[in-house]
Design a protein around this motif. Structure first.
Motif, short mmCIF file in Angstrom:
data_model
loop_
_atom_site.label_atom_id
_atom_site.label_comp_id
_atom_site.label_asym_id
_atom_site.label_seq_id
_atom_site.Cartn_x
_atom_site.Cartn_y
_atom_site.Cartn_z
N THR A 106 17.57 -34.70 -10.06
CA THR A 106 17.01 -35.31 -8.67
C THR A 106 17.59 -36.19 -8.16
O THR A 106 18.24 -36.67 -8.62
CB THR A 106 15.58 -35.90 -9.84
OG1 THR A 106 14.64 -35.99 -8.78
CG2 THR A 106 16.33 -36.88 -9.89
N ASP A 107 16.99 -35.89 -6.79
CA ASP A 107 17.11 -37.69 -6.00
C ASP A 107 16.28 -38.24 -5.25
O ASP A 107 15.94 -39.03 -4.82
CB ASP A 107 18.29 -36.92 -4.21
CG ASP A 107 16.78 -36.02 -3.34
OD1 ASP A 107 15.27 -36.15 -4.38
OD2 ASP A 107 17.20 -35.86 -2.46
N ARG A 110 12.98 -34.42 -4.55
CA ARG A 110 12.82 -34.00 -4.72
C ARG A 110 13.37 -33.45 -6.32
O ARG A 110 14.50 -34.37 -6.55
CB ARG A 110 14.59 -32.50 -3.91
CG ARG A 110 13.70 -32.32 -2.81
CD ARG A 110 15.22 -32.42 -1.00
NE ARG A 110 15.66 -32.93 -1.70
CZ ARG A 110 16.81 -32.64 -0.55
NH1 ARG A 110 17.11 -32.10 0.09
NH2 ARG A 110 17.69 -33.65 -0.91
N ILE A 150 22.98 -34.37 -9.38
CA ILE A 150 23.57 -34.70 -8.43
C ILE A 150 24.22 -36.02 -8.43
O ILE A 150 24.39 -36.61 -8.65
CB ILE A 150 22.52 -35.11 -7.64
CG1 ILE A 150 22.67 -34.85 -5.64
CG2 ILE A 150 21.34 -35.68 -8.17
CD1 ILE A 150 20.97 -34.71 -5.00
N ARG A 153 26.54 -38.95 -3.09
CA ARG A 153 25.96 -39.02 -1.52
C ARG A 153 25.23 -37.11 -1.35
O ARG A 153 25.15 -36.45 -0.43
CB ARG A 153 27.71 -37.83 -1.14
CG ARG A 153 28.63 -38.91 -1.00
CD ARG A 153 30.02 -37.62 -0.45
NE ARG A 153 30.31 -36.85 -1.70
CZ ARG A 153 31.65 -36.01 -1.10
NH1 ARG A 153 32.56 -36.10 -0.28
NH2 ARG A 153 31.89 -35.13 -2.11
N LYS A 154 25.01 -37.14 -2.54
CA LYS A 154 23.66 -35.90 -2.99
C LYS A 154 23.89 -34.32 -2.85
O LYS A 154 23.87 -33.17 -2.11
CB LYS A 154 22.65 -35.59 -1.57
CG LYS A 154 21.90 -37.77 -1.78
CD LYS A 154 20.39 -37.49 -0.79
CE LYS A 154 19.78 -38.60 -1.35
NZ LYS A 154 18.14 -38.51 -0.77
N ASP A 155 25.69 -34.65 -3.10
CA ASP A 155 26.06 -33.09 -3.15
C ASP A 155 25.30 -33.02 -4.79
O ASP A 155 25.46 -33.03 -5.67
CB ASP A 155 27.36 -33.04 -3.29
CG ASP A 155 28.14 -32.62 -1.81
OD1 ASP A 155 27.16 -33.35 -1.09
OD2 ASP A 155 29.44 -33.44 -1.64
N LEU A 156 24.90 -31.20 -5.17
CA LEU A 156 24.87 -30.62 -5.69
C LEU A 156 25.91 -30.21 -7.27
O LEU A 156 27.07 -29.70 -6.65
CB LEU A 156 23.69 -29.63 -6.15
CG LEU A 156 23.03 -29.14 -7.12
CD1 LEU A 156 22.02 -30.70 -8.07
CD2 LEU A 156 21.76 -27.83 -6.87
#
Length: 283
Positions: A106-107, A110, A150, A153-156
């Protein structure tokens, strides 16, 4: 002859236990049973801890989402309150292979949830399905995308439970496509069960292995270099049966600045397995 055999077996057992009891850098803060009186409570396979250790989100391998407040006495978790259990989109108890949720990230706004059996990653709210990472076609049905995390940088990132070419590929999704960020070397029979990025930017990978009398758990801290894994260190390696089948991990910093690692066990809805939350302090 029997005495010699007995002595030899005892020596072998001691050597095995010595090998299992590797030095640990993590400090056990406590474990507590998840006492939720609901038939949907169980099988928890992934975990996120939010609000500075005050709340948690978990998913089960029957596509149920758990949200709850974490109750504590000092540093120790004592239980959960304000519990809410909801079905994930598409949950179908008659088609379990469509509901086997295993990973969570989760960020804050989301949720990303990975599934095995039918390998895929969904985004909530909305239930949009991401493109599939490479190599998912070679993953066995029950050895799919087991762990999600995550980064800042919000890369998964996603890790399968099944090795590919001798190691575990770490897939990275940048919002448009997947690429391999590095290969996590396979060490022993352990396989990934969960992952989370800590506040320090490192990836913490929870692994497990079933050894006949119970589960062993291991946690490795991984740092990335230029398109590869630059370093790894083992923070925790437990002997058989210390904990249950730990599958979910969250790494966070408490109010005192201590790095903590919270983990959750999948009891597979079996009465002889543990449905528990485990917490450690990290160096």
């Amino acid at each position: 002859m029997r005495r010699r055999s007995s002595v030899a077996l005892s020596a072998a057992a001691l050597l095995l236990l010595a090998g299992c009891a590797a030095p640990e850098r993590a400090i056990h803060l406590g474990s507590t049973a998840i006492g939720i009186d609901n038939p949907r409570s169980g099988g928890f396979s992934a975990l996120e801890v939010t609000e500075g250790g005050a709340r948690l989100i978990a998913v089960s391998d029957r596509a149920v989402l758990l949200r709850a407040r974490i109750e504590r006495e000092g540093a120790r978790i004592t239980g959960l309150s304000q519990v809410a259990l909801t079905d994930l989109p598409g949950r179908d108890s008659t088609v379990p292979e469509n509901s086997d949720a295993e990973g969570l990230a989760t960020d804050g706004d989301r949720l990303w949830i990975s599934y095995e059996q039918r390998h895929r990653v969904l985004v909530l709210p909305g239930g949009r399905e991401l493109p599939r990472p490479p190599d998912t076609r070679v993953l066995p049905p029950n050895r799919g995308l087991e762990a999600l995390a995550i980064d800042a940088r919000k890369d998964l990132y996603a890790l399968p439970e099944w090795p590919v070419d001798g190691g575990f590929p770490v897939y990275r999704f940048d919002g448009a496509s997947w690429a391999v960020a590095g290969i996590l070397p396979r060490r022993g029979r352990f396989v990934p069960a969960g992952a989370d990025f800590g506040p320090d930017g490192a990836l913490y990978v929870l692994e497990r292995v079933f050894v006949g009398v119970g589960f062993r758990s291991r946690v490795r801290r991984v740092t990335f270099g230029d398109g590869t894994i630059a370093a790894e260190e083992t923070l925790l390696s437990t002997p058989p049966g210390r904990h249950g089948n730990l599958e979910g991990i969250a790494v966070w910093t408490d109010a005192g600045g201590t790095l903590r690692m919270t983990m959750i066990a999948d009891d597979n809805f079996m009465p002889f397995q543990r449905n528990e939350i485990v917490e450690y302090a990290l160096p």
